[in-house]
Design an enzyme around this catalytic site. Structure first.
Site, PDB file in Angstrom:
ATOM      1  N   CYS A  78       0.746  -1.162   0.022  1.00 13.98           N
ATOM      2  CA  CYS A  78       0.088  -0.063  -0.145  1.00 13.98           C
ATOM      3  C   CYS A  78       0.965   1.167   0.112  1.00 13.98           C
ATOM      4  CB  CYS A  78      -0.963   0.003   1.105  1.00 13.98           C
ATOM      5  SG  CYS A  78      -2.494   0.830   0.774  1.00 13.98           S
ATOM      6  N   ARG A 134      -7.744   2.468   1.371  1.00 11.84           N
ATOM      7  CA  ARG A 134      -7.413   3.852   0.825  1.00 11.84           C
ATOM      8  C   ARG A 134      -5.922   3.344  -0.109  1.00 11.84           C
ATOM      9  NH1 ARG A 134      -8.766   5.020   5.683  1.00 11.84           N
ATOM     10  NH2 ARG A 134      -6.382   5.323   6.243  1.00 11.84           N
ATOM     11  N   HIS A 169      -3.442  -4.957   1.729  1.00 16.44           N
ATOM     12  CA  HIS A 169      -2.517  -5.408   2.904  1.00 16.44           C
ATOM     13  C   HIS A 169      -2.522  -6.829   3.041  1.00 16.44           C
ATOM     14  CE1 HIS A 169      -2.097  -0.971   4.422  1.00 16.44           C
ATOM     15  NE2 HIS A 169      -3.017  -1.021   3.500  1.00 16.44           N
ATOM     16  N   GLU A 171      -0.753  -8.372   5.054  1.00 19.35           N
ATOM     17  CA  GLU A 171      -0.215  -8.393   6.865  1.00 19.35           C
ATOM     18  C   GLU A 171      -1.606  -8.428   7.462  1.00 19.35           C
ATOM     19  OE1 GLU A 171       0.092  -6.108   4.666  1.00 19.35           O
ATOM     20  OE2 GLU A 171      -0.252  -4.156   5.747  1.00 19.35           O
TER      21      GLU A 171
HETATM   22  N1  GLN Z   1      -3.467   6.403   1.065  1.00 21.86           N
HETATM   23  C1  GLN Z   1      -2.276   6.182   1.575  1.00 21.86           C
HETATM   24  C2  GLN Z   1      -1.077   6.863   1.020  1.00 21.86           C
HETATM   25  O1  GLN Z   1      -1.531   7.601   0.061  1.00 21.86           O
HETATM   26  C3  GLN Z   1      -1.954   4.537   1.659  1.00 21.86           C
HETATM   27  C4  GLN Z   1      -3.100   3.721   2.702  1.00 21.86           C
HETATM   28  C5  GLN Z   1      -2.306   2.485   2.979  1.00 21.86           C
HETATM   29  O2  GLN Z   1      -1.157   2.419   3.188  1.00 21.86           O
HETATM   30  N2  GLN Z   1      -3.164   1.699   3.673  1.00 21.86           N
HETATM   31  O3  GLN Z   1       0.071   7.119   1.609  1.00 21.86           O
END
Ligand code: GLN
Length: 197
Positions: A78, A134, A169, A171
């Protein structure tokens, strides 16, 4: 095998727990010297802008790039995947540039911002559990990057050589498939490094 987990903010503890469960040794990385003796590095989810700033301040930005360029395996989830990209949009920000791809931060918008999905992957027969929070969308992928899993048709787990990136994710699930895959990459990297000595 010793895995360094960048531990500035975000869900580094979940990575550590999963990797320890798979038999790896883990170390929290907050300074360049913490990387000593590490066979692989994990860049966890969280907030990529905050993490980027810290990595630069601590000299970890250059140290992680060097580690990877020398063949050390790196796995980003992410926010970590955002840091690995060559180009970041929404808004644009600097990144490590270790995996040739363009990512759109918070790409799934509000509706699909956070949820769990089960989708096929090349890593096992059963669907892979994917938790999105996100997450970014991979808008463009460079040549030679393997797509190991997709979400809504878009690449979500990708790898090239010693770099692995997930826009979700793994994890935060009980599904250890992706981490097992990373540890295999690390084992291969260690075997190659020993052979070279
Ligand atoms: N939206 C976050 C970013 O832009 C990433 C979100 C996440 O790691 N769950 O850094």
């Amino acid at each position: 095998m010793k895995i360094g987990i960048v531990a500035i903010q975000g869900d580094f503890a979940a990575h550590a727990a999963m990797l320890r469960g798979l038999g790896a040794e883990t170390v929290e990385v907050r300074a360049v010297q913490d990387l000593e003796g590490c066979d692989g590095i994990v860049l966890p989810g969280g907030e990529s802008t905050t993490q980027l700033q810290f990595l630069k301040e601590e000299g970890l930005f250059d140290a992680i790039r060097k580690f990877s360029k020398q063949g050390g395996p790196v796995f980003g989830t992410c926010a970590g995947a955002i840091l690995l990209a060559t180009k970041v949009n929404n808004p644009p920000q600097e990144s490590l540039g270790l995996l040739e791809m363009t990512v759109l931060r918070n790409g799934y918008g509000r509706q699909l911002a956070s949820d769990v999905f089960f989708e096929p992957s090349t890593l096992k027969q059963e669907p892979l559990e994917m938790v999105f929070i996100r997450g970014p969308i991979i808008e463009e992928l460079g040549k030679g990057i393997a797509v190991l899993a997709r979400h809504e048709g878009k690449a979500a787990l990708v790898e090239k050589g010693n770099v692995l990136a997930a826009t979700f994710h793994p994890e935060l699930t009980d599904d250890t498939t992706v981490h097992e895959h990373f540890l295999e990459m690390v084992a291969k990297g260690a075997a190659m490094a020993n052979g070279a000595r």
